[in-house]
Design a protein around this motif. Sequence first.
Motif, mmCIF file in Angstrom:
data_model
loop_
_atom_site.group_PDB
_atom_site.id
_atom_site.type_symbol
_atom_site.label_atom_id
_atom_site.label_comp_id
_atom_site.label_asym_id
_atom_site.label_seq_id
_atom_site.Cartn_x
_atom_site.Cartn_y
_atom_site.Cartn_z
ATOM 1 N N UNK A 73 0.820 -1.214 0.000
ATOM 2 C CA UNK A 73 0.000 0.000 0.000
ATOM 3 C C UNK A 73 0.856 1.267 0.000
ATOM 4 N N UNK A 74 2.179 1.122 -0.027
ATOM 5 C CA UNK A 74 3.037 2.297 0.023
ATOM 6 C C UNK A 74 2.762 3.196 -1.176
ATOM 7 N N UNK A 75 2.578 4.479 -0.924
ATOM 8 C CA UNK A 75 2.280 5.428 -1.983
ATOM 9 C C UNK A 75 0.798 5.541 -2.280
ATOM 10 N N UNK A 76 0.000 4.627 -1.731
ATOM 11 C CA UNK A 76 -1.448 4.655 -1.950
ATOM 12 C C UNK A 76 -2.084 5.619 -0.957
ATOM 13 N N UNK A 77 -3.231 6.171 -1.333
ATOM 14 C CA UNK A 77 -3.899 7.119 -0.444
ATOM 15 C C UNK A 77 -4.335 6.482 0.872
ATOM 16 N N UNK A 78 -4.466 5.151 0.880
ATOM 17 C CA UNK A 78 -4.846 4.441 2.106
ATOM 18 C C UNK A 78 -3.640 3.836 2.827
ATOM 19 N N UNK A 79 -2.471 4.243 2.452
ATOM 20 C CA UNK A 79 -1.266 3.730 3.114
ATOM 21 C C UNK A 79 -1.295 4.054 4.607
ATOM 22 N N UNK A 80 -0.902 3.085 5.393
ATOM 23 C CA UNK A 80 -0.732 3.291 6.834
ATOM 24 C C UNK A 80 0.761 3.417 7.082
ATOM 25 N N UNK A 103 4.383 3.299 8.228
ATOM 26 C CA UNK A 103 5.065 2.491 9.230
ATOM 27 C C UNK A 103 6.537 2.861 9.237
ATOM 28 N N UNK A 104 7.063 3.084 10.445
ATOM 29 C CA UNK A 104 8.494 3.355 10.595
ATOM 30 C C UNK A 104 9.209 2.003 10.627
ATOM 31 N N UNK A 105 9.741 1.581 9.489
ATOM 32 C CA UNK A 105 10.335 0.251 9.395
ATOM 33 C C UNK A 105 11.535 0.097 10.313
ATOM 34 N N UNK A 106 12.319 1.152 10.458
ATOM 35 C CA UNK A 106 13.493 1.062 11.334
ATOM 36 C C UNK A 106 13.051 0.794 12.778
ATOM 37 N N UNK A 146 13.480 -2.629 15.239
ATOM 38 C CA UNK A 146 14.018 -2.594 16.615
ATOM 39 C C UNK A 146 13.166 -3.491 17.520
ATOM 40 N N UNK A 147 11.843 -3.433 17.353
ATOM 41 C CA UNK A 147 10.965 -4.310 18.123
ATOM 42 C C UNK A 147 11.208 -5.774 17.760
#
Length: 358
Positions: free
Chosen positions: A1-8, A10-13, A17-18
């Motif tokens: 969904x990256x770049x989509x208007x419905x993208x949520x 997320x801080x991948x870095x 870490x988690x």
Amino acid sequence: MKGHERENPVDLKELNRYADYWESVRNYYYPFETELRAGTATIYDTEIPGGQYSNLRPQARGLGLEDQFPTIRENYAAANELFGRLIKVTPSSKVVGDMAMFMTSNDLTAEDVLTRGKQLDFPDSVKNLMRGDLGQIEGGFNKTVQEIVLKGEAPYTDRPNAHLEPIDWAVAEREYEAKFGEKPDAKALLAYLLYPKVYADYHAFNDEFGQVANLPTTAYFYGLKPNEEILVRLSAGKRITIKYLNVTEADAQGNRLVFFSMNGQTRSVTVQDRTLQVKYVRNQKASGEGQVGSPLMGNLSRILVKVGDRVNAGDPLFVIEAMKMESTITSPIDGEIQNIALKEKTLVETDDLVVTVG
């Protein structure tokens, strides 16, 4: 969904870490992980929720039924049908699981339940479900099954909380103080009122061992190695160091003397070694008329009668607790309690004699 208007976003870095953190933590808890290592399509046949499926095998092992796990799955599906394929959330799915274990340990089919049910002592959780303690299901329960389980007791037709007695908090606080010898805070009192037996066990554990939550995870689960030292934080600004030194050979009673230092001072404590082999005791089996045995392996948690008591058929005699499942065993006949073969808290196997009614 990256770049989509419905993208949520997320801080991948941060997410990684988690992931790194839980990868480390998982090393500590691996003995407690589920034994379900892969997906299974059997849930489409049995309708066992995934969380419960991963718990069923350890529960079966605790009841001595692990070698019958395929039968337990089949009986789960059968019990599910008997109960009307109810929606399975944590309380209701556990009841279906309890029934599956009960059917397996007593070698029962769904047909046996329907034809012989009036002579069976069902797990308390099953009685609670059919009574309405967990609420009602759409269209109501199977009337035949409900009558077999409740044995003449009238089920609820409304919400279960309508049958709860109001709580007098002042009286409850006094009862708590009389039982545990201390005044409760609101959290402790509420926990006791909601889960009286579980809380009593928790309180007894704390009385014996203290606040073990303060111990480092690895020390609590796996113990210390000789000369290993840990730092234990008791409260803000209050820490102690504990170092394991040595342990003696076990005495005739299986006790060992454990030496350790606390804040540099050498101390010792006597500990029973529960890993030592103990003599196996085989209990008498129920076989004759009026002899009432345990229907499953577990702990004889409560005996509700004493020698000389008069009982009628259907009166409760004792309670068996096994893997979070309680079963109240009732008298098969009218008569007098002639003998009580075992004491409370005894570990029993299937058909071990507990009470004789004559």
